[in-house]
Design a protein around this motif. Structure first.
Motif, PDB file in Angstrom:
ATOM      1  N   ALA A   1       0.830  -1.205   0.000  1.00 51.69           N
ATOM      2  CA  ALA A   1       0.000   0.000   0.000  1.00 51.69           C
ATOM      3  C   ALA A   1       0.865   1.255   0.000  1.00 51.69           C
ATOM      4  O   ALA A   1       0.581   2.227  -0.714  1.00 51.69           O
ATOM      5  N   GLU A   2       1.926   1.244   0.801  1.00 52.55           N
ATOM      6  CA  GLU A   2       2.822   2.402   0.860  1.00 52.55           C
ATOM      7  C   GLU A   2       3.504   2.636  -0.492  1.00 52.55           C
ATOM      8  O   GLU A   2       3.690   3.782  -0.914  1.00 52.55           O
ATOM      9  N   ALA A   3       3.855   1.550  -1.168  1.00 54.75           N
ATOM     10  CA  ALA A   3       4.491   1.683  -2.485  1.00 54.75           C
ATOM     11  C   ALA A   3       3.526   2.327  -3.477  1.00 54.75           C
ATOM     12  O   ALA A   3       3.928   3.181  -4.286  1.00 54.75           O
ATOM     13  N   PHE A   4       2.244   1.951  -3.420  1.00 53.58           N
ATOM     14  CA  PHE A   4       1.274   2.554  -4.325  1.00 53.58           C
ATOM     15  C   PHE A   4       1.039   4.021  -3.956  1.00 53.58           C
ATOM     16  O   PHE A   4       0.913   4.877  -4.837  1.00 53.58           O
ATOM     17  N   ALA A   5       1.017   4.308  -2.657  1.00 54.60           N
ATOM     18  CA  ALA A   5       0.862   5.700  -2.224  1.00 54.60           C
ATOM     19  C   ALA A   5       2.029   6.550  -2.709  1.00 54.60           C
ATOM     20  O   ALA A   5       1.854   7.691  -3.146  1.00 54.60           O
ATOM     21  N   ASN A   6       3.243   5.996  -2.630  1.00 54.44           N
ATOM     22  CA  ASN A   6       4.421   6.724  -3.105  1.00 54.44           C
ATOM     23  C   ASN A   6       4.362   6.959  -4.609  1.00 54.44           C
ATOM     24  O   ASN A   6       4.842   7.982  -5.104  1.00 54.44           O
ATOM     25  N   PHE A   7       3.778   6.012  -5.322  1.00 51.17           N
ATOM     26  CA  PHE A   7       3.569   6.211  -6.752  1.00 51.17           C
ATOM     27  C   PHE A   7       2.662   7.412  -6.983  1.00 51.17           C
ATOM     28  O   PHE A   7       2.931   8.274  -7.832  1.00 51.17           O
ATOM     29  N   LEU A   8       1.585   7.512  -6.198  1.00 47.55           N
ATOM     30  CA  LEU A   8       0.664   8.633  -6.347  1.00 47.55           C
ATOM     31  C   LEU A   8       1.314   9.961  -5.944  1.00 47.55           C
ATOM     32  O   LEU A   8       0.978  11.015  -6.488  1.00 47.55           O
ATOM     33  N   ARG A   9       2.234   9.899  -4.990  1.00 46.91           N
ATOM     34  CA  ARG A   9       2.925  11.125  -4.566  1.00 46.91           C
ATOM     35  C   ARG A   9       3.937  11.608  -5.603  1.00 46.91           C
ATOM     36  O   ARG A   9       4.315  12.773  -5.620  1.00 46.91           O
ATOM     37  N   SER A  10       4.412  10.695  -6.444  1.00 45.23           N
ATOM     38  CA  SER A  10       5.456  11.020  -7.415  1.00 45.23           C
ATOM     39  C   SER A  10       4.871  11.767  -8.610  1.00 45.23           C
ATOM     40  O   SER A  10       3.659  11.733  -8.854  1.00 45.23           O
ATOM     41  N   PRO A  11       5.727  12.459  -9.380  1.00 44.55           N
ATOM     42  CA  PRO A  11       5.238  13.118 -10.604  1.00 44.55           C
ATOM     43  C   PRO A  11       4.574  12.141 -11.558  1.00 44.55           C
ATOM     44  O   PRO A  11       3.627  12.507 -12.256  1.00 44.55           O
ATOM     45  N   ALA A  12       5.044  10.887 -11.586  1.00 47.19           N
ATOM     46  CA  ALA A  12       4.456   9.903 -12.488  1.00 47.19           C
ATOM     47  C   ALA A  12       3.025   9.565 -12.087  1.00 47.19           C
ATOM     48  O   ALA A  12       2.209   9.185 -12.923  1.00 47.19           O
ATOM     49  N   GLY A  13       2.699   9.690 -10.787  1.00 42.38           N
ATOM     50  CA  GLY A  13       1.374   9.327 -10.310  1.00 42.38           C
ATOM     51  C   GLY A  13       0.474  10.498 -10.001  1.00 42.38           C
ATOM     52  O   GLY A  13      -0.566  10.338  -9.354  1.00 42.38           O
ATOM     53  N   GLY A  14       0.876  11.705 -10.396  1.00 39.22           N
ATOM     54  CA  GLY A  14       0.000  12.854 -10.203  1.00 39.22           C
ATOM     55  C   GLY A  14       0.458  13.832  -9.147  1.00 39.22           C
ATOM     56  O   GLY A  14      -0.181  14.849  -8.919  1.00 39.22           O
ATOM     57  N   SER A  15       1.552  13.537  -8.426  1.00 39.17           N
ATOM     58  CA  SER A  15       2.082  14.431  -7.381  1.00 39.17           C
ATOM     59  C   SER A  15       1.015  14.785  -6.348  1.00 39.17           C
ATOM     60  O   SER A  15       0.875  15.938  -5.941  1.00 39.17           O
TER      61      SER A  15
ATOM     62  N   ASP B   1      -0.823  15.567  -3.033  1.00 40.12           N
ATOM     63  CA  ASP B   1      -0.421  16.013  -1.702  1.00 40.12           C
ATOM     64  C   ASP B   1      -1.413  15.486  -0.672  1.00 40.12           C
ATOM     65  O   ASP B   1      -2.345  14.735  -0.994  1.00 40.12           O
ATOM     66  N   ASN B   2      -1.212  15.868   0.586  1.00 44.75           N
ATOM     67  CA  ASN B   2      -2.041  15.340   1.676  1.00 44.75           C
ATOM     68  C   ASN B   2      -3.498  15.780   1.569  1.00 44.75           C
ATOM     69  O   ASN B   2      -4.385  15.142   2.142  1.00 44.75           O
ATOM     70  N   GLU B   3      -3.751  16.854   0.874  1.00 44.37           N
ATOM     71  CA  GLU B   3      -5.131  17.298   0.687  1.00 44.37           C
ATOM     72  C   GLU B   3      -5.886  16.373  -0.252  1.00 44.37           C
ATOM     73  O   GLU B   3      -7.093  16.189  -0.137  1.00 44.37           O
ATOM     74  N   HIS B   4      -5.121  15.757  -1.172  1.00 42.78           N
ATOM     75  CA  HIS B   4      -5.754  14.899  -2.171  1.00 42.78           C
ATOM     76  C   HIS B   4      -5.520  13.412  -1.913  1.00 42.78           C
ATOM     77  O   HIS B   4      -6.151  12.571  -2.555  1.00 42.78           O
ATOM     78  N   LEU B   5      -4.609  13.096  -0.989  1.00 44.76           N
ATOM     79  CA  LEU B   5      -4.265  11.693  -0.731  1.00 44.76           C
ATOM     80  C   LEU B   5      -4.378  11.407   0.763  1.00 44.76           C
ATOM     81  O   LEU B   5      -3.694  12.042   1.568  1.00 44.76           O
ATOM     82  N   LYS B   6      -5.225  10.441   1.123  1.00 44.04           N
ATOM     83  CA  LYS B   6      -5.358  10.003   2.516  1.00 44.04           C
ATOM     84  C   LYS B   6      -4.787   8.593   2.622  1.00 44.04           C
ATOM     85  O   LYS B   6      -5.235   7.666   1.936  1.00 44.04           O
ATOM     86  N   VAL B   7      -3.776   8.436   3.489  1.00 43.64           N
ATOM     87  CA  VAL B   7      -3.126   7.135   3.672  1.00 43.64           C
ATOM     88  C   VAL B   7      -3.369   6.664   5.095  1.00 43.64           C
ATOM     89  O   VAL B   7      -3.078   7.379   6.058  1.00 43.64           O
TER      90      VAL B   7
END
Length: 806
Positions: free
Chosen positions: A61-75, A77-83
């Motif tokens: 799950a953390e690996a997928f979250a990091n993908f979403l945090r990266s430029p490749a996954g949309g960058s 931020d915490n406002e748009h991503l809840k982990v």
């Protein structure tokens, strides 16, 4: 093995570079997304002790979250991503996070919901499609709370997609093996089936076929599920087969099949991807992809065990006690590396029985895979130590990891997997690599070199991107075949394949130093220093080169620097450091290092042997005999121990005993020049000059650069009254190595026999200047002819006046 993983994806993601904004790219016209929101949940550590904990669900799950945090996954931020991870992922917080999506998601937004944890069903009823088990779930009575119903999840997804008109992606990794409340009715499988139901406009990605299991292991990202690991790598861009800058569903399908299916073998795991295979899933970030390719390109293929957390207990719990015990015996034998012996209690025996037991059919693939992985583990560990240039373990290979059994183990691993397996060629290549190493482990003759070279060439044909064969060929060309240009070529080839690896050039420098080709050794070391001038091995070999050239003060400084960056913290390294100190006559410090080595490991043969050598050269004969016999008791076939024992008995005036050990030494290996030369020196002591000459001539034929061989030939001529012959051989020895003090000592003895006091005094002083403690020779009969002359007395007064007065 891990778990069944199901990815349910509504039209999938092609993320942009700005936070929370992600334009979808598909095979038709791209549609701009206003915002992207995501909820990612991963639970490995459950509150209820009766719910089996998972190993890598949170990491996936953390690996997928990091993908979403990266430029490749949309960058995002915490406002748009809840982990939510582990204890944070209570049922209340999961519900709160999903409800928040309903409030803030608008038309043309995109939503991702990712869950990795347990999923289960307690009853086979239409009204109970299953539950996602949150951190605070009870081990039974899921309706009591701590869970999130799949019915609720589907309501949230439907509301987001139809009422809010958002693009919704649901990723669930929620079907794990283990004893849950619904185990008896296949609860995890029913949950998976319900999650996999097809709805309009949905893309679905499942980790495996019905009835298969999704695997995990530490070889994937340090501990991940194989499917999750390659799914994320594929989305980062490694799945972009046509290099158009996008990953389509079809490309991801092919990438997962190429990696998941092949690496899981012989256990079956075939991912399922449903939907339009031309749909673009993600737009690739070129820089991230380039970095990922660079990292992946530097790794050799690794074949390691796979895990099925919970599945073993689930299957074995239904079998009879005899089968359970057989399985335990097999695992114990594998863990103890009792692969082939003893025949009545080895892994091979138990494996043959397990393979025919149909009640274990679901585990057969895992058993075979893990057995093959264990068989090649020693080889992998040795290769890792080489490639890492591990200063704490490299010189200890052969003691901590035995090399002799490795080829048979690799061959058996290859047989288990079969010729169609992706690792088959690599395993065969590595078998040939180790066979070549064993050929020349203690032999430096041309015949052995050519035999090893053939093995390395065959290995390269099977695994051309491995730098290891090139590295081992360096030694063959330098020491066995004396083809230095080819040795440099091999070092460059190894460097090309592994640009950050210092060992090829460092080892080449070491071989050239031993061959007394100091300028070429310096050239090789400069290449190594360009790669990493602060690496402990680079510094260590520079110190050895300075020592060989007689630059004692700089050698000591370099050794001190080596100690600060590498530090002898392992028995082998205390031994090696002590050896260096002994070479510069720092006997007290060297003795302390040898004792540190044996205090850490009392079976460190080389440390005992070197300690005996130290006592020998410092005339502490009773101590020398004690520790050398200790080393001999540990390994009576060690060439180093036999040589040092022979040297001890020679120096302590026991030539008949010395003869026993040197004869045993040449009997074990007749290709070592030093052994024949030392045997010849004992025959000189015994005045058996014909035998002595035969031995030293053989030494010179084996190694024309071996100085003590020429020196002993000079000694034979001297003792038999052939003065010109003696001078010729002494001069040859001095030309080969002007810094070898013993040559000057023996030349002085020759000149004393000829009553040439000035010449005897000159050569004696040269021996003293080159580090020889001359006092022990002062009163011997060798210098009776000159020791009363003014020249000789002046020499002794100049260097030993204080000790002579004492």
């Amino acid at each position: 093995m891990k778990y069944i993983v199901i990815f349910m994806l509504l039209p999938f993601l092609a993320f942009s570079q700005s936070k929370g904004v992600s334009p979808i790219a598909n095979s038709q016209q791209p549609t701009a997304m206003k915002n992207t929101y995501a909820v990612v949940v991963g639970i490995s550590d459950y509150q209820d002790k009766d719910i089996p904990d998972l190993r890598f669900a949170d990491k996936d799950a953390e690996a997928f979250a990091n993908f979403l945090r990266s430029p490749a996954g949309g960058s995002l931020d915490n406002e748009h991503l809840k982990v939510l991870m582990n204890h944070e992922a209570t049922a209340g917080r999961v519900a709160e996070a999903l409800d928040a999506l309903l409030e803030k998601t608008k038309e043309d937004d995109q939503v991702l919901i990712y869950f990795s944890g347990h999923g289960d069903v307690e009853r086979k009823t239409v009204s109970q499609p299953g539950f996602l088990l949150c951190w605070d779930a009870p081990s039974r009575v899921y309706m009591g709370g701590g869970t999130y119903s799949l019915a609720y999840l589907q309501e949230v997804v439907t509301t987001l997609s139809t009422q809010n008109k958002a693009k919704v992606i649901v990723i669930t990794d929620a079907c794990h093996a283990g004893k849950l409340a619904g185990s008896q009715i296949g609860g995890a499988q029913l949950t998976a089936a319900n999650l996999a139901k097809q709805y309009t406009n949905e893309v679905k990605i499942l980790s495996c076929q019905p009835g298969e299991l999704s695997l995990e292991g530490e070889q994937w990202g340090g501990g991940r599920g194989i499917f999750s690991y390659y799914m994320v790598e594929g989305l980062f861009g490694l799945a972009d087969k046509n290099a158009d800058g996008y990953v389509t569903l079809g490309e991801l399908d092919r990438y997962l099949e190429d990696h998941v299916t092949t690496e899981a073998a012989p256990q079956s795991q075939v991912p399922i991807l449903l939907g339009n295979k031309t749909d673009r899933l993600v737009k690739i970030n070129p820089q991230i992809l380039a970095d990922l390719k660079k990292t992946a390109g530097n790794n050799m293929a690794i074949f390691a065990a796979i895990e099925g957390r919970g599945i073993e207990e689930e299957i074995l719990g239904k079998l009879d006690s005899n089968t359970q015990q057989l399985y335990v015996s097999f695992k114990n034998a594998v863990a103890g590396k009792r692969f082939f012996k003893p025949e009545n209690d080895c892994a091979e025996k138990y494996f043959a029985q397990l393979e025919t037991n149909q009640s274990l059919a679901q585990l057969h693939g895992i058993i075979k895979h893990n057995y093959a992985a264990a068989l090649q583990d020693d080889a992998q560990q040795v290769m890792n130590i080489w490639l890492q240039a591990d200063v704490q373990q490299l010189e200890c290979i052969g003691k901590t990891l035995k090399l002799d059994p490795i080829p048979r183990q690799l061959q058996r691993a290859a047989e288990l997997l079969g010729e169609s397996h992706y690792m088959y060629r690599s395993l065969q290549a590595r078998k040939l690599l180790f066979e070549g190493i064993l050929v020349t482990r203690q032999k430096t003759d041309v015949r052995a070199g050519r035999a090893a070279l053939k093995k390395y060439e065959q290995s390269l044909a099977l695994e051309p991107n491995s730098p290891l064969s090139w590295h081992n060929m360096i030694m063959i060309y330098a020491l066995n075949l004396n083809q230095i240009d080819s040795a440099f070529y091999c070092a460059e080839a190894a460097h090309h394949l592994a640009p950050n690896w210092v060992l090829p050039y460092v080892d080449l420098a070491d071989y050239l130093t031993n061959l007394r080709k100091y300028d070429l050794a310096d050239k090789a070391l400069k290449e190594a220093e360009t790669i990493d001038s602060l690496h402990a091995y680079t510094i260590n070999r520079r110190g050895l080169l300075l020592l060989a050239k007689g630059d004692i003060s700089r050698a000591i400084n370099m050794m001190e620097k080596y100690n600060s960056v590498g530090g002898p913290t392992y028995p082998c390294w205390h031994n090696n450091y002590g050896n260096l100190l002994m070479n510069v006559s720092k006997y007290a410090e060297a003795e302390a290092e040898f004792w540190k080595a044996v205090s850490l490991d009392s079976t460190t043969i080389m440390a005992w042997s070197n300690l005996g050598s130290l006592y020998n050269v410092t005339n502490r004969y009773s101590e020398a005999e004690k520790v050398l016999l200790k080393a001999y008791s540990l390994d009576s076939s060690s060439i180093f121990v036999l040589n040092n024992l022979g040297a001890f008995f020679k120096n302590s005036k026991q030539p008949e005993k010395a003869l026993i050990y040197f004869n045993k030494l040449v009997g074990l290996d007749s290709t070592i020049a030093r052994s024949w030369s030392n045997l010849g020196s004992v025959y000189i002591d015994l005045k058996k000059y014909d035998k002595a000459e035969e031995c030293v001539e053989r030494a010179n034929k084996l190694d024309t650069m071996y100085v003590p061989g020429w020196l002993n030939r000079g000694n034979i001529c001297r003792e038999t009254g052939r003065w010109d012959c003696a001078e010729n051989f002494y001069n040859k020895a001095m030309n080969l190595n002007p810094g070898f003090a013993s040559t000057y000592l023996n030349y002085a003895v020759l000149k004393a026999k000829l009553n040439d006091a000035p010449a005897a005094t000159y050569y004696a002083e040269q021996a003293i200047l080159k580090g020889l403690n001359f006092l022990e020779y002062y009163s011997t009969e060798n210098f009776n002819q000159v020791n009363k002359t003014p020249e000789w007395k002046a020499l002794m007064e100049k260097y030993f006046s204080k000790k002579l007065k004492e």
